[in-house]
Design an enzyme around this catalytic site. Structure first.
Site, short mmCIF file in Angstrom:
data_model
loop_
_atom_site.label_atom_id
_atom_site.label_comp_id
_atom_site.label_asym_id
_atom_site.label_seq_id
_atom_site.Cartn_x
_atom_site.Cartn_y
_atom_site.Cartn_z
N GLN A 84 29.04 33.73 41.41
CA GLN A 84 29.95 32.94 41.98
C GLN A 84 30.29 33.51 43.19
OE1 GLN A 84 32.41 33.38 38.67
NE2 GLN A 84 32.73 31.23 38.49
N HIS A 95 34.58 41.09 45.81
CA HIS A 95 33.49 41.95 45.69
C HIS A 95 32.46 41.46 44.65
CE1 HIS A 95 32.23 46.52 44.62
NE2 HIS A 95 31.30 45.84 44.97
N HIS A 97 29.75 40.17 42.52
CA HIS A 97 29.34 40.64 41.10
C HIS A 97 28.50 39.67 40.45
CE1 HIS A 97 33.26 38.94 40.89
NE2 HIS A 97 33.11 38.53 39.50
N HIS A 99 27.51 38.06 36.60
CA HIS A 99 27.80 38.11 35.17
C HIS A 99 26.80 37.97 34.36
CE1 HIS A 99 32.28 36.83 35.47
NE2 HIS A 99 31.93 36.47 36.77
#
Length: 171
Positions: A84, A95, A97, A99
């Protein structure tokens, strides 16, 4: 002792199970499905466009490597890999990331596209959970966060450390 690893401004060192040159893998406080983890660049940046080419390459090589291990370890049939990128996309922690969710046909009672609203809700949980984690006095104390009226309870630090230790042994 390992160097401190930050996810945004939060210390996640004890939840890390994988390290590469520029990225790391961390277990999730409130996984959507068993084995739901995050892959994060070591440098704190908010957006994918903030990474340099070497960091992008390392991040996605890590996603590929970790994904293979997660799929095997959790006996999954597939993976959902999601990023996202920005607040409008549902990102709540500044930050970047990625998934990784090990997936089976029976997830969400066979309605597997329900993973996407769950991921968006997970971002809100993640942000709240990290703030609660920072306020913990004892690693065995359960995080005090609001659960979005769902069955996903926040895990204890001890549970996350146990999973991180198990996963680290698979690399």
């Amino acid at each position: 002792m390992a160097a401190q690893i930050l996810f945004s401004k939060f210390d996640v060192t004890r939840q890390v199970f994988f390290r590469s040159g520029l990225s790391y893998g961390v277990v999730n406080l409130k996984p959507i499905v068993p084995g739901h983890i995050l892959v994060v660049p070591k440098r704190v940046v908010a957006r994918l466009s903030d990474l340099n080419p070497e960091e992008i390459s390392d991040l996605f090589r890590s996603v590929q490597r970790i994904g293979g291990v997660i799929q095997m370890a959790f006996k999954a049939e597939a993976l959902t890999i999601a990023l996202q990128d920005g607040e409008a996309a549902g990102q709540s922690v500044p930050h970047l990331h990625v998934h990784i969710l090990p997936r089976k046909w029976v997830d969400f009672d066979g309605q597997n596209d329900k993973v996407y609203p769950a991921l968006e809700a997970n971002e809100d949980d993640l942000s709240e959970g990290l703030h609660a984690q920072k306020q913990k006095l004892d690693g065995r104390q359960r995080a005090e966060i609001t659960v979005d009226n769902d069955a996903r309870e926040p895990r204890t630090m001890e549970d996350m450390e146990t999973e991180a230790s198990w996963l680290s042994g698979l690399f």
